[in-house]
Design an enzyme around this catalytic site. Sequence first.
Site, PDB file in Angstrom:
ATOM      1  CG  ASP A  32      -2.060   0.985   1.105  1.00 25.48           C
ATOM      2  OD1 ASP A  32      -3.215   0.545   0.942  1.00 25.48           O
ATOM      3  OD2 ASP A  32      -1.807   2.217   1.152  1.00 25.48           O
ATOM      4  CG  ASN A  88     -12.079  -0.212   4.065  1.00 25.45           C
ATOM      5  OD1 ASN A  88     -12.421  -0.645   5.160  1.00 25.45           O
ATOM      6  ND2 ASN A  88     -10.902   0.340   3.843  1.00 25.45           N
ATOM      7  CD  GLN A  95     -14.967  -0.083  -2.456  1.00 24.86           C
ATOM      8  OE1 GLN A  95     -16.091  -0.300  -2.027  1.00 24.86           O
ATOM      9  NE2 GLN A  95     -14.462  -0.706  -3.505  1.00 24.86           N
ATOM     10  CB  SER A  96     -10.714   5.811  -1.448  1.00 30.06           C
ATOM     11  OG  SER A  96      -9.557   5.029  -1.236  1.00 30.06           O
ATOM     12  CG  HIS A 101      -8.665  -2.757  -2.340  1.00 27.54           C
ATOM     13  ND1 HIS A 101      -9.578  -2.061  -3.106  1.00 27.54           N
ATOM     14  CD2 HIS A 101      -8.536  -2.063  -1.197  1.00 27.54           C
ATOM     15  CE1 HIS A 101      -9.970  -0.988  -2.455  1.00 27.54           C
ATOM     16  NE2 HIS A 101      -9.368  -0.968  -1.281  1.00 27.54           N
ATOM     17  CG  HIS A 103      -7.011  -2.688   3.097  1.00 28.94           C
ATOM     18  ND1 HIS A 103      -6.224  -1.572   2.900  1.00 28.94           N
ATOM     19  CD2 HIS A 103      -8.226  -2.393   2.577  1.00 28.94           C
ATOM     20  CE1 HIS A 103      -6.945  -0.642   2.281  1.00 28.94           C
ATOM     21  NE2 HIS A 103      -8.165  -1.113   2.073  1.00 28.94           N
TER      22      HIS A 103
END
Length: 115
Positions: A32, A88, A95-96, A101, A103
């Site tokens: 990340d 997320n 969530q962006s 994905h 994490h």
Amino acid sequence: MPSPDCIFCKIVRGEIPSKKVYEDEHILAFEDLNPQGPTHVLVIPKKHIAGLKEASLDDAEVVGRCHLAAAQIARDRNIENGYRTVLNVGPQAGQSVFHLHVHLIGGRQLSWPPG
Ligand code: 5GP
Ligand code: ZN
């Protein structure tokens, strides 16, 4: 379908650089950019899936592969005393990036519940 503007699809295609941790024909794991712990790896399907709520039964295997790869990375990094795998889902959960994905966060004390 690949998504031309998706940053994680661009990482899969090598158009945006990443620090790769693991790769096979189905999935990619990379560090990340803004790590939240000594280990913070993102594990993604190479196929574009917007997020968990957009995943279908056809995606079950690749979603499982993402989690199992996270577990293997945690094993390799000796953080099995405690780590977290997190998805997320949706903006209110933070969530962006709208490419599914997992994490993998660990290597430090993690509090519960998450914020
Ligand atoms: P989300 O907030 O969607 O659950 O997580 C997105 C994650 O992607 C964030 O932890 C953020 O730091 C990471 N991220 C965003 N853009 C990039 C990028 O271009 N490269 C890498 N390696 N990570 C990114
Ligand atoms: Zn994508």
